[in-house]
Design an enzyme around this catalytic site. Structure first.
Site, mmCIF file in Angstrom:
data_model
loop_
_atom_site.group_PDB
_atom_site.id
_atom_site.type_symbol
_atom_site.label_atom_id
_atom_site.label_comp_id
_atom_site.label_asym_id
_atom_site.label_seq_id
_atom_site.Cartn_x
_atom_site.Cartn_y
_atom_site.Cartn_z
ATOM 1 N N CYS A 83 -6.423 0.748 -1.942
ATOM 2 C CA CYS A 83 -6.271 0.076 -0.659
ATOM 3 C C CYS A 83 -4.789 -0.192 -0.418
ATOM 4 O O CYS A 83 -4.393 -1.268 -0.008
ATOM 5 C CB CYS A 83 -7.099 -1.199 -0.575
ATOM 6 S SG CYS A 83 -7.050 -2.190 -2.038
ATOM 7 N N GLY A 84 -3.973 0.787 -0.694
ATOM 8 C CA GLY A 84 -2.556 0.690 -0.397
ATOM 9 C C GLY A 84 -1.890 -0.418 -1.187
ATOM 10 O O GLY A 84 -2.203 -0.642 -2.355
#
Lengths: 125, 289
Positions: B91-92
């Site tokens: 998720c980055g």
């Protein structure tokens, strides 16, 4: 007839938001009925049933753990747990009572004993 | 120059990666909508709650017998940092940013000579800060089994925190989570929960009667306030996580697309070179006769 705004909110959702003519609230120090132009009061809740009378009829909710804020124009009840009466099954009741008793066993204070007893009484209604 | 079948394989593998990231992006988008709805549904409760608490705290807060949850223990030697992150990666920078904020805060406190204790919620953050702050860990809350965060999860964490507070394990507690701004922006936030820090409402509102007394209401509501704050933080975090994942997967999908384009051009060039080579061979063979 005079009406006031009634809101019942739990942490997860808003259960009711209606124009009500009267709301019966199970307050910690006794039940009371809030009507339009009631004196401003903030009270904690005792486990029990809350009754709302509005134009569309009378509805009941089981509420516990929280407080009610009453002012002349509005009544807001913030309950940690709130269920419409229709959702109150025997299992849910038993679960709530068991939870309150477990909490009392863990805390062992007078307050928790009162809460557990209130839960058993309030639910039996 | 890579040969043709190698290139073909690479294109195929990048294509299947793109399919996966695309699917993850769509799943995250669906989850984000749900998480946002949950966050919005929780907002009225938190807002009303804080407003009433703000009023109560303003009238009781300064008096002698104010509850410790509001007034504090009188010292600030031991800090509890509650670091809330996701249970999953991909998720980055979501988990990394929260961990970074928490780590910076922890190191600042340590440099000031304070004792730091860390309670982690969510596996990913725990892994990230374990390396340099692992010996400050006092506990971990595992939410990996929880499909949809409910108030009871928050109440459980609150109970844990309050029990530690009662036992005198810390003086100040701070929550670390990411506030949801938009899909592309989640802001790592530090929020102090003990001693409670309510914004005093500016408007002098109605004067209420209190039943029972203000002190008793406050004593009853303060622990619930901790749970409420943890619950809103969990909801914000949930929305942020899905937002971060959605934009991360969107980027990944786009990158995969670019890569496929480049590889396809390379593949076509290589194929043309092979054909040209073959032609040259045939022609020069024919000329030699």
């Amino acid at each position: 007839m005079a009406m006031m705004q009634f809101e019942l909110v739990s942490p997860e959702r808003k259960l009711a938001s209606v124009e009500a003519s009267e709301v019966q609230i199970p307050g910690a120090e006794g039940d009371f009925t809030a009507m339009p132009d009631h004196a401003p009061v903030i009270t904690t809740l005792r486990p029990g049933y809350l009754t709302v009378v509005s134009a569309s009829g009378t509805e009941q909710y089981f509420v516990t753990g929280g407080f009610a804020e009453v002012s002349g124009e509005s009544t807001t009840v913030l309950a940690e747990r709130a269920y419409p009466k229709a959702d109150m099954t025997a299992e849910l009741q038993a679960e709530l009572v068991a939870e309150a008793e477990a909490a009392h066993a863990a805390a062992g204070t007078d307050i928790s004993a009162k809460l557990a007893a209130d839960m058993a009484d309030g639910i039996a209604l | 120059m890579p040969n043709l079948s190698d290139l073909k394989n690479r294109i195929a593998s990048v294509k299947s990666t793109r399919k996966i990231t695309k699917a993850m992006q769509m799943v995250a988008a669906a989850k984000l909508r749900r998480a946002q709805e949950a966050a919005e549904a929780g907002r009225p409760y938190a807002e009303r709650f804080n407003a009433v608490m703000g009023g109560l705290a303003a009238s009781v807060g300064s008096s002698e017998g104010a509850p410790r949850l509001l007034a504090g223990t009188g010292s600030d030697k031991t800090h509890l940092l509650v670091v809330m992150t996701a249970e999953r990666g991909l998720c980055g920078g979501f988990n990394g940013n929260i961990a970074k904020t928490a780590r910076a805060a922890a190191q600042k406190l340590i440099a000031e000579g304070k004792t730091v204790k860390i309670l982690t919620v969510g596996k990913k953050g725990r892994e990230t800060i374990k390396r340099d702050l692992g010996d400050h860990f006092v506990g971990h809350v595992d939410l990996s089994e929880v499909k949809r965060v409910g108030y009871s999860d928050a109440a459980g964490i609150a109970q844990d925190v309050l029990a530690r507070f009662e036992a005198g394990e810390f003086d100040v507690a701070t929550l670390f989570y990411a506030r949801f701004e938009s899909v592309i922006s989640q802001i790592p936030t530090a929020q102090q929960i003990i001693p409670a820090d309510f914004e005093a409402s500016s408007e002098e509102s109605t004067i209420y009667d209190y039943e029972p007394s203000e002190e008793e209401i406050l004593a009853d509501l303060l622990p619930r306030g901790v749970a409420t704050q943890i619950f809103s933080a969990l909801l914000e975090n949930g929305a942020s996580e899905q937002g971060a994942r959605m934009s991360a997967m969107d980027n990944a999908t786009r990158n995969a697309g670019d890569m496929i384009d480049k590889l396809t051009i390379q593949y076509n060039r290589t194929r043309q070179a092979v054909i040209t080579n073959e032609l040259i061979e045939i022609i020069s063979g024919a000329e030699a006769l």
